[in-house]
Design a protein around this motif. Sequence first.
Motif, PDB file in Angstrom:
ATOM      1  N   LEU A 201       0.574  -1.690  -0.027  1.00 21.70           N
ATOM      2  CA  LEU A 201      -0.097   0.111   0.159  1.00 21.70           C
ATOM      3  C   LEU A 201       0.720   1.039  -0.319  1.00 21.70           C
ATOM      4  O   LEU A 201       0.154   2.510   0.377  1.00 21.70           O
ATOM      5  CB  LEU A 201      -0.910  -0.135   0.943  1.00 21.70           C
ATOM      6  CG  LEU A 201      -2.226  -1.462   1.215  1.00 21.70           C
ATOM      7  CD1 LEU A 201      -3.063  -1.389   2.427  1.00 21.70           C
ATOM      8  CD2 LEU A 201      -2.730  -0.928   0.120  1.00 21.70           C
ATOM      9  N   ASN A 202       2.478   1.094  -0.221  1.00 23.00           N
ATOM     10  CA  ASN A 202       2.933   2.090  -0.333  1.00 23.00           C
ATOM     11  C   ASN A 202       3.802   1.739  -1.368  1.00 23.00           C
ATOM     12  O   ASN A 202       3.448   1.794  -2.029  1.00 23.00           O
ATOM     13  CB  ASN A 202       3.794   2.174   1.444  1.00 23.00           C
ATOM     14  CG  ASN A 202       4.770   1.335   1.671  1.00 23.00           C
ATOM     15  OD1 ASN A 202       5.206   0.426   0.633  1.00 23.00           O
ATOM     16  ND2 ASN A 202       4.845  -0.153   2.271  1.00 23.00           N
ATOM     17  N   HIS A 203       4.678   3.083  -1.277  1.00 18.31           N
ATOM     18  CA  HIS A 203       5.542   3.088  -3.012  1.00 18.31           C
ATOM     19  C   HIS A 203       7.377   3.094  -2.027  1.00 18.31           C
ATOM     20  O   HIS A 203       8.110   3.666  -2.444  1.00 18.31           O
ATOM     21  CB  HIS A 203       5.036   4.647  -2.620  1.00 18.31           C
ATOM     22  CG  HIS A 203       4.280   4.750  -3.979  1.00 18.31           C
ATOM     23  ND1 HIS A 203       3.549   5.416  -2.972  1.00 18.31           N
ATOM     24  CD2 HIS A 203       3.907   4.459  -5.164  1.00 18.31           C
ATOM     25  CE1 HIS A 203       2.356   5.888  -3.950  1.00 18.31           C
ATOM     26  NE2 HIS A 203       2.720   4.940  -5.234  1.00 18.31           N
ATOM     27  N   ALA A 204       7.454   1.977  -0.977  1.00 24.73           N
ATOM     28  CA  ALA A 204       8.895   1.484  -0.699  1.00 24.73           C
ATOM     29  C   ALA A 204       9.349   1.038  -1.465  1.00 24.73           C
ATOM     30  O   ALA A 204       8.878   0.708  -2.896  1.00 24.73           O
ATOM     31  CB  ALA A 204       8.378   1.050   0.373  1.00 24.73           C
ATOM     32  N   GLU A 205      10.727   0.601  -1.841  1.00 24.32           N
ATOM     33  CA  GLU A 205      11.269   0.025  -2.239  1.00 24.32           C
ATOM     34  C   GLU A 205      10.440  -1.751  -2.952  1.00 24.32           C
ATOM     35  O   GLU A 205      10.896  -1.847  -4.225  1.00 24.32           O
ATOM     36  CB  GLU A 205      12.310  -0.795  -2.414  1.00 24.32           C
ATOM     37  CG  GLU A 205      13.636  -0.740  -3.201  1.00 24.32           C
ATOM     38  CD  GLU A 205      14.766  -1.604  -2.933  1.00 24.32           C
ATOM     39  OE1 GLU A 205      15.742  -1.509  -3.146  1.00 24.32           O
ATOM     40  OE2 GLU A 205      15.193  -0.444  -1.711  1.00 24.32           O
TER      41      GLU A 205
END
Length: 234
Positions: A201-205
């Motif tokens: 749900l995030n824009h992490a690696e």
Amino acid sequence: MRASRDSDLSYDVVRSRRTTADIVVERDGRVVVRVPASIPHQRIEDLVKAKRYWIYRTLAEWRDLNATKVLREYRNGEGFLYLGRSYRLILVGDQDEPLLLKSGRFWLRRDLVNRGEVAGAKSAFRDYFIARGLEWIPERVRYYAPKVGVRPRDIDVRELGHRWASCSPKGNLAFHWKCMMAPPTIIDYIVVHELCHFHYLNHAEAFWNEIDKVMPNFRERREWLKKNGAAMDV
């Protein structure tokens, strides 16, 4: 949502059931900090301070890109985008449909412009793109969903404000009608981007790595959308 201010930097805080924090600069230039519901406000302020350089740099890029935003007029010969191509506009009087695309031109009913307001003409384009999007985008979702390993439920095309697309906790997808102005390869990127949010749900690696598995050249498409998104309007 809570609005906050850190010196000369304003940002909105969105708390939800997510487990990680994320900072984004939305298409309308707003800075949004999405965080878990239980995170203390001091932790949010520390996160924003740690990301100040990135936020200011991204805002500067946003201002540069939007400085070249195209303001279109509803007159004969004006160009309007559809699937990455520009089509000239023709104003006509004898047409049942508000807007048609035929013979390489957009045919817009003249009375929608002659009323002295652009709202009717804008609505005609919006409705046209929604109809075409409901034909085009679900097919691309069905193509990529097995590759991503997810099973979305409902798919809709509508007005989404500053977002290109969204996914709900129930697995429903929504896409902005303006997506239909982009080339097919860019629409595919938006589709894959949203499908991968089912995993992260995030824009992490890890999220970008998930996209890379399905679309190794996604960075080029992401950059195209970043540079040209402001021109995708009616």
